[in-house]
Design an enzyme around this catalytic site. Structure first.
Site, PDB file in Angstrom:
ATOM      1  N   HIS A  36       0.840  -1.210   0.000  1.00  0.00           N
ATOM      2  CA  HIS A  36       0.000   0.000   0.000  1.00  0.00           C
ATOM      3  C   HIS A  36       0.875   1.260   0.000  1.00  0.00           C
ATOM      4  CE1 HIS A  36      -2.665  -3.028   2.046  1.00  0.00           C
ATOM      5  NE2 HIS A  36      -3.468  -2.587   1.097  1.00  0.00           N
ATOM      6  N   ARG A 190      -3.414 -10.401   4.726  1.00  0.00           N
ATOM      7  CA  ARG A 190      -3.728 -11.677   5.395  1.00  0.00           C
ATOM      8  C   ARG A 190      -2.488 -12.418   5.894  1.00  0.00           C
ATOM      9  NH1 ARG A 190      -7.675 -11.265   1.402  1.00  0.00           N
ATOM     10  NH2 ARG A 190      -9.817 -11.561   2.101  1.00  0.00           N
TER      11      ARG A 190
END
Ligand code: PAF
Length: 510
Positions: A36, A190
């Site tokens: 990100h 995750r």
């Protein structure tokens, strides 16, 4: 301008009024990692637009309730990370804000059937419809200029590109390569759920994909069976492993130069995806078009910006014409010409000004081949069968391992018919004559009046388009760009956007 956190959809309009700037939009579901960060910092470095990061765990894209409940939430840290890396605003809406419970008009969108019926779409029913629905709602609300997405979710990227196209949304999608952790596994929110042993398994899986990629570079083929056997021996539970066309996600065909090898595995409760792009050679851009269309300037700049080799095929025809003229060779006699061609060597070398010089049999002819004298014979000489055959072979040798942008008149049709991107660059005769007239390097053009220049260009076009061998024609799959009224930089940016849309960023850094 103060950095802000926006929590209500109504506040978006207010914020937009205040900033008075275009927006780069980076949608996320939080638990931000280096992937990100790369998206946010790429947006920041790309332009001076305002950067808006959204953090919204979209319930519609979870096909499994416990996955949604367990999705990691680290909002305070996400805010810090976003602001520290270039976000100007962070949008953190509630579920009710995005999907108002009493609003009956919420449209649930369907992802492209072709693209969502492969890979992850097979097991994650409704997942991509959920992604499309949320991204469509966010785009309509924010109306950004650019949307930044990661290539890690390659299938999602294709589906969202398709969404933008089919709904005619006015936004450009920019992608960044998959970001990997220190041990090579792709960064994913995750990953925090992985135990030590599970992490070891995904590392093995990612590494096997890399091994397949290297092997493919040498052997130009892969065996899915072999890879599956190796993964199974490690007791890795494979959900899918596919070798597909990178854009259609249909089975890869022998003739595909770039393909994708993509897989999903299950590690305990966690499901992880990874992929590599397989390439037979590096990409090729073919730029064809008539004289004076701006081809050379544009091609040179593209080569520089994309770090590709610049292949000026026109210069090769001109260099040969120069030699035939200088040595007074009767090139109309087949035998004489064949004899000469046997001993011709044409090479390009970068000079100290980082420009390219062209040498024929060790003579540097960069300047001389641009004279009107050569311009007036090059079309005739390049229409000789033996000449074309010889130079096309030379050009293919230079392009055998790809990684180049070639300009000419038959690149997309004859020299590199399998080029990944084909551009047909053109401009009106008036515009082309004006450009030739103001070209300081073209000495003879300075001495010829505009009317005569136009007539010469018309004549050259006619000869090029009507010659028997490799005439100047637009390849069926070429994209035509008419450059009248556009600056050089606008044309270059347009072609680079088309290239980035076709060629995964991941393959551009290999
Ligand atoms: O890739 C993601 O994080 C999500 O699918 C996205 C694009 C933010 C939509 O919820």
């Amino acid at each position: 301008m103060k950095k802000v956190i926006i929590r209500k959809t109504e506040e978006i309009e207010n914020w937009k009024r205040n900033i008075n700037s275009e927006i780069n939009f980076i949608p996320t579901m939080g638990n931000l990692h280096n992937g990100h960060i790369k998206l946010i910092s790429t947006a920041k470095n790309d332009n001076s637009n305002f950067n808006l990061v959204s953090i919204f765990v979209n319930p519609l894209q979870f096909d499994n309730k416990s996955d949604l409940e367990n999705y990691p939430k680290t909002i305070d840290n996400d805010i810090k990370i976003s602001f520290a890396n270039g976000a100007d605003a962070i949008f953190i809406p509630s579920t009710e804000d995005i999907y108002p419970p009493n609003n009956k008009n919420i449209k649930l969108l369907k992802a492209s059937t072709e693209l969502s019926s492969a890979l992850c779409g097979l097991n994650r029913i409704g997942h991509f419809d959920g992604v499309c629905t949320v991204v469509y709602r966010l785009l309509n609300l924010i109306k950004p200029k650019n949307l930044y997405l990661g290539e890690k979710d390659w299938q999602q990227l294709l589906i969202l590109k398709n969404l933008v196209l089919t709904h005619k949304l006015n936004v450009a999608i920019k992608s960044i390569p998959t970001q990997r952790d220190f041990d090579g596994i792709p960064l994913s929110s995750r990953n925090v759920h992985l135990s030590k042993n599970e992490r070891k398994l995904i590392r093995f899986f990612s590494n096997e994909l890399l091994v397949a990629k290297t092997k493919f570079q040498q052997e130009k083929k892969i065996s899915l069976k072999e890879i599956i056997k190796k993964l199974s021996a490690e007791k890795i539970s494979i959900e899918y492993l596919e070798h597909l066309h990178p854009h259609t996600l249909q089975q890869s065909r022998f003739e595909d130069n770039i393909s994708i090898l993509a897989g999903a595995i299950r590690c305990g409760e966690t499901r992880l995806i990874d992929h590599v792009f397989l390439m037979k050679r590096r990409p090729i851009i073919a730029i064809d078009g008539p004289a004076g269309s701006g081809k050379s300037t544009v091609t040179k700049l593209i080569a520089k910006k994309l770090k590709l080799l610049y292949l000026d095929t026109g210069a090769m025809y001109r260099a040969l014409s120069w030699l035939l003229k200088k040595e007074n060779i009767d090139y109309k006699k087949e035998k004489i010409l064949q004899n000469i061609l046997k001993d011709i060597s044409i090479v390009f070398k970068s000079n100290e000004n980082s420009h390219q010089d062209v040498f024929i049999n060790n003579y540097c002819v960069t300047e001389e081949i641009r004279s009107q004298e050569i311009s007036s014979i090059v079309s005739k000489i390049s229409s000789i069968k033996e000449v074309r055959k010889f130079l096309v072979e030379e050009q293919r040798k230079i392009g055998a391992s790809g990684g180049l942008v070639a300009e000419g008149r038959d690149i997309g049709t004859t020299v590199f018919p399998d080029a990944e991107l084909k551009i047909f660059l053109t401009a009106s005769i008036d515009e082309r004559a004006k450009r030739r007239k103001s070209d300081k390097k073209s000495k003879d053009s300075q001495e010829i009046d505009l009317h005569t220049l136009k007539e010469l260009i018309k004549k050259r076009d006619f000869e090029d388009s009507n010659r028997e061998i490799s005439p100047l024609i637009k390849a069926n799959d070429a994209i035509e760009i008419i450059t009248d009224g556009f600056s050089i930089n606008e044309v270059v940016d347009k072609i680079i956007d088309l290239y980035n849309d076709k060629i995964p960023k991941e393959t551009q850094i290999q």
